[in-house]
Scaffold this motif. Structure first.
Motif, PDB file in Angstrom:
ATOM      1  N   ALA A   1      98.706 101.922 -26.014  1.00 25.83           N
ATOM      2  CA  ALA A   1      98.107 101.217 -24.875  1.00 25.83           C
ATOM      3  C   ALA A   1      97.960 102.098 -23.637  1.00 25.83           C
ATOM      4  O   ALA A   1      96.896 102.115 -23.013  1.00 25.83           O
ATOM      5  CB  ALA A   1      98.914  99.968 -24.546  1.00 25.83           C
ATOM      6  N   GLU A   2      98.995 102.815 -23.282  1.00 24.17           N
ATOM      7  CA  GLU A   2      98.927 103.617 -22.051  1.00 24.17           C
ATOM      8  C   GLU A   2      97.868 104.706 -22.135  1.00 24.17           C
ATOM      9  O   GLU A   2      97.207 105.011 -21.148  1.00 24.17           O
ATOM     10  CB  GLU A   2     100.296 104.211 -21.738  1.00 24.17           C
ATOM     11  CG  GLU A   2     101.245 103.169 -21.192  1.00 24.17           C
ATOM     12  CD  GLU A   2     102.528 103.761 -20.646  1.00 24.17           C
ATOM     13  OE1 GLU A   2     102.501 104.914 -20.182  1.00 24.17           O
ATOM     14  OE2 GLU A   2     103.544 103.057 -20.693  1.00 24.17           O
ATOM     15  N   LYS A   3      97.674 105.274 -23.317  1.00 24.50           N
ATOM     16  CA  LYS A   3      96.652 106.308 -23.503  1.00 24.50           C
ATOM     17  C   LYS A   3      95.270 105.761 -23.170  1.00 24.50           C
ATOM     18  O   LYS A   3      94.455 106.425 -22.551  1.00 24.50           O
ATOM     19  CB  LYS A   3      96.687 106.797 -24.958  1.00 24.50           C
ATOM     20  CG  LYS A   3      95.601 107.808 -25.293  1.00 24.50           C
ATOM     21  CD  LYS A   3      95.621 108.186 -26.759  1.00 24.50           C
ATOM     22  CE  LYS A   3      96.891 108.771 -27.212  1.00 24.50           C
ATOM     23  NZ  LYS A   3      97.100 110.178 -27.010  1.00 24.50           N
ATOM     24  N   PHE A   4      95.014 104.524 -23.539  1.00 24.36           N
ATOM     25  CA  PHE A   4      93.686 103.965 -23.326  1.00 24.36           C
ATOM     26  C   PHE A   4      93.505 103.335 -21.953  1.00 24.36           C
ATOM     27  O   PHE A   4      92.383 103.075 -21.545  1.00 24.36           O
ATOM     28  CB  PHE A   4      93.321 103.013 -24.471  1.00 24.36           C
ATOM     29  CG  PHE A   4      93.087 103.773 -25.739  1.00 24.36           C
ATOM     30  CD1 PHE A   4      91.900 104.464 -25.929  1.00 24.36           C
ATOM     31  CD2 PHE A   4      94.065 103.858 -26.698  1.00 24.36           C
ATOM     32  CE1 PHE A   4      91.688 105.210 -27.075  1.00 24.36           C
ATOM     33  CE2 PHE A   4      93.865 104.605 -27.853  1.00 24.36           C
ATOM     34  CZ  PHE A   4      92.672 105.284 -28.048  1.00 24.36           C
ATOM     35  N   VAL A   5      94.584 103.121 -21.223  1.00 23.07           N
ATOM     36  CA  VAL A   5      94.440 102.657 -19.843  1.00 23.07           C
ATOM     37  C   VAL A   5      93.766 103.749 -19.012  1.00 23.07           C
ATOM     38  O   VAL A   5      92.878 103.469 -18.197  1.00 23.07           O
ATOM     39  CB  VAL A   5      95.794 102.229 -19.240  1.00 23.07           C
ATOM     40  CG1 VAL A   5      95.696 102.059 -17.732  1.00 23.07           C
ATOM     41  CG2 VAL A   5      96.268 100.928 -19.879  1.00 23.07           C
ATOM     42  N   THR A   6      94.125 104.996 -19.246  1.00 22.94           N
ATOM     43  CA  THR A   6      93.472 106.110 -18.555  1.00 22.94           C
ATOM     44  C   THR A   6      91.987 106.133 -18.885  1.00 22.94           C
ATOM     45  O   THR A   6      91.135 106.308 -18.001  1.00 22.94           O
ATOM     46  CB  THR A   6      94.132 107.446 -18.953  1.00 22.94           C
ATOM     47  OG1 THR A   6      95.512 107.373 -18.636  1.00 22.94           O
ATOM     48  CG2 THR A   6      93.498 108.617 -18.233  1.00 22.94           C
ATOM     49  N   PHE A   7      91.685 105.937 -20.143  1.00 20.55           N
ATOM     50  CA  PHE A   7      90.292 105.851 -20.579  1.00 20.55           C
ATOM     51  C   PHE A   7      89.579 104.728 -19.831  1.00 20.55           C
ATOM     52  O   PHE A   7      88.473 104.904 -19.313  1.00 20.55           O
ATOM     53  CB  PHE A   7      90.262 105.607 -22.099  1.00 20.55           C
ATOM     54  CG  PHE A   7      88.931 105.217 -22.637  1.00 20.55           C
ATOM     55  CD1 PHE A   7      87.985 106.174 -22.969  1.00 20.55           C
ATOM     56  CD2 PHE A   7      88.598 103.887 -22.830  1.00 20.55           C
ATOM     57  CE1 PHE A   7      86.750 105.819 -23.474  1.00 20.55           C
ATOM     58  CE2 PHE A   7      87.375 103.518 -23.330  1.00 20.55           C
ATOM     59  CZ  PHE A   7      86.449 104.483 -23.648  1.00 20.55           C
ATOM     60  N   LEU A   8      90.212 103.562 -19.756  1.00 20.38           N
ATOM     61  CA  LEU A   8      89.606 102.410 -19.075  1.00 20.38           C
ATOM     62  C   LEU A   8      89.340 102.717 -17.605  1.00 20.38           C
ATOM     63  O   LEU A   8      88.271 102.388 -17.088  1.00 20.38           O
ATOM     64  CB  LEU A   8      90.499 101.177 -19.194  1.00 20.38           C
ATOM     65  CG  LEU A   8      90.638 100.563 -20.571  1.00 20.38           C
ATOM     66  CD1 LEU A   8      91.630  99.405 -20.529  1.00 20.38           C
ATOM     67  CD2 LEU A   8      89.307 100.103 -21.113  1.00 20.38           C
ATOM     68  N   LEU A   9      90.303 103.325 -16.953  1.00 21.86           N
ATOM     69  CA  LEU A   9      90.119 103.634 -15.531  1.00 21.86           C
ATOM     70  C   LEU A   9      88.935 104.569 -15.310  1.00 21.86           C
ATOM     71  O   LEU A   9      88.159 104.380 -14.371  1.00 21.86           O
ATOM     72  CB  LEU A   9      91.399 104.251 -14.956  1.00 21.86           C
ATOM     73  CG  LEU A   9      92.577 103.299 -14.835  1.00 21.86           C
ATOM     74  CD1 LEU A   9      93.822 104.061 -14.389  1.00 21.86           C
ATOM     75  CD2 LEU A   9      92.279 102.164 -13.879  1.00 21.86           C
TER      76      LEU A   9
END
Length: 140
Positions: free
Chosen positions: A75-83
Motif C-alpha cells: 500500500a505505501e509504495k502505491f501511495v507515492t504513485f497516487l500522489l
C-alpha cells in the motif's frame, strides 16, 4: 505475503516503465509525423494504456483478495504513485488511472488502510471537478 510483495514490486516496475514509454511517445508525437507513423504511435499509446489498466486491475485484485498482505507490503509504495499521478499537472490518463487505484484502495481495504487516506484524499476529491471528463467520471 512474499508473493503479494513480489507482485506489487513487479506491478510498480511495469507501471514506471510504461509511464516512461508513454512520456517518450508523447514527445515523439509532438514532431511532424507521416500518417502511418502517427497511426503506429497512436496504437502504441493505446497499448500502453491497456497495459496500465491491466496492472491497476491486478492491484485491485490483490487489495480485494489479500487486503492484509497488500496493506503490509504494497500500500505505501502505491501511495507515492497516487500522489504523483493525482497531481493536477499530470496527464489525463495518469490522473484517471490513479483515481481507479485510489477507489480500489478505499473499496477493498477500508479501515485497514484508513491511515493512508489523508495522504491522497484531497487530490482525489479535486478530481471530481477535473476539467477532463474521463477523470471526473473515474472520481465520481
Amino acid at each position: 505475503q512474499e508473493q503479494v510483495k513480489f507482485i506489487c514490486e513487479r506491478v510498480a516496475t511495469q507501471l514506471q516503465e510504461s509511464t516512461q514509454r508513454k512520456a517518450a511517445n508523447a514527445v515523439n508525437g509532438e514532431e511532424e509525423l507521416e500518417e502511418d507513423e502517427e497511426d503506429i504511435l497512436n496504437e502504441e499509446q493505446s497499448t500502453e494504456q491497456t497495459l496500465r489498466s491491466s496492472l491497476a486491475e491486478i492491484l485491485g485484485s490483490l487489495m480485494k483478495y489479500y487486503p492484509d498482505d497488500y496493506v503490509a507490503v504494497g500500500a505505501e509504495k502505491f501511495v507515492t504513485f497516487l500522489l504523483n499521478y493525482l497531481h493536477p499537472k499530470s496527464n489525463t490518463d495518469d490522473r484517471a488511472l490513479a483515481v481507479y487505484i485510489a477507489d480500489d484502495m478505499i473499496e477493498h481495504l477500508g479501515a485497514r488502510a484508513s491511515s493512508l487516506f489523508p495522504l491522497f484524499m484531497d487530490r482525489l476529491v479535486d478530481c471530481t471537478t477535473d476539467e477532463e471528463a474521463s477523470v471526473r467520471q473515474a472520481a465520481c
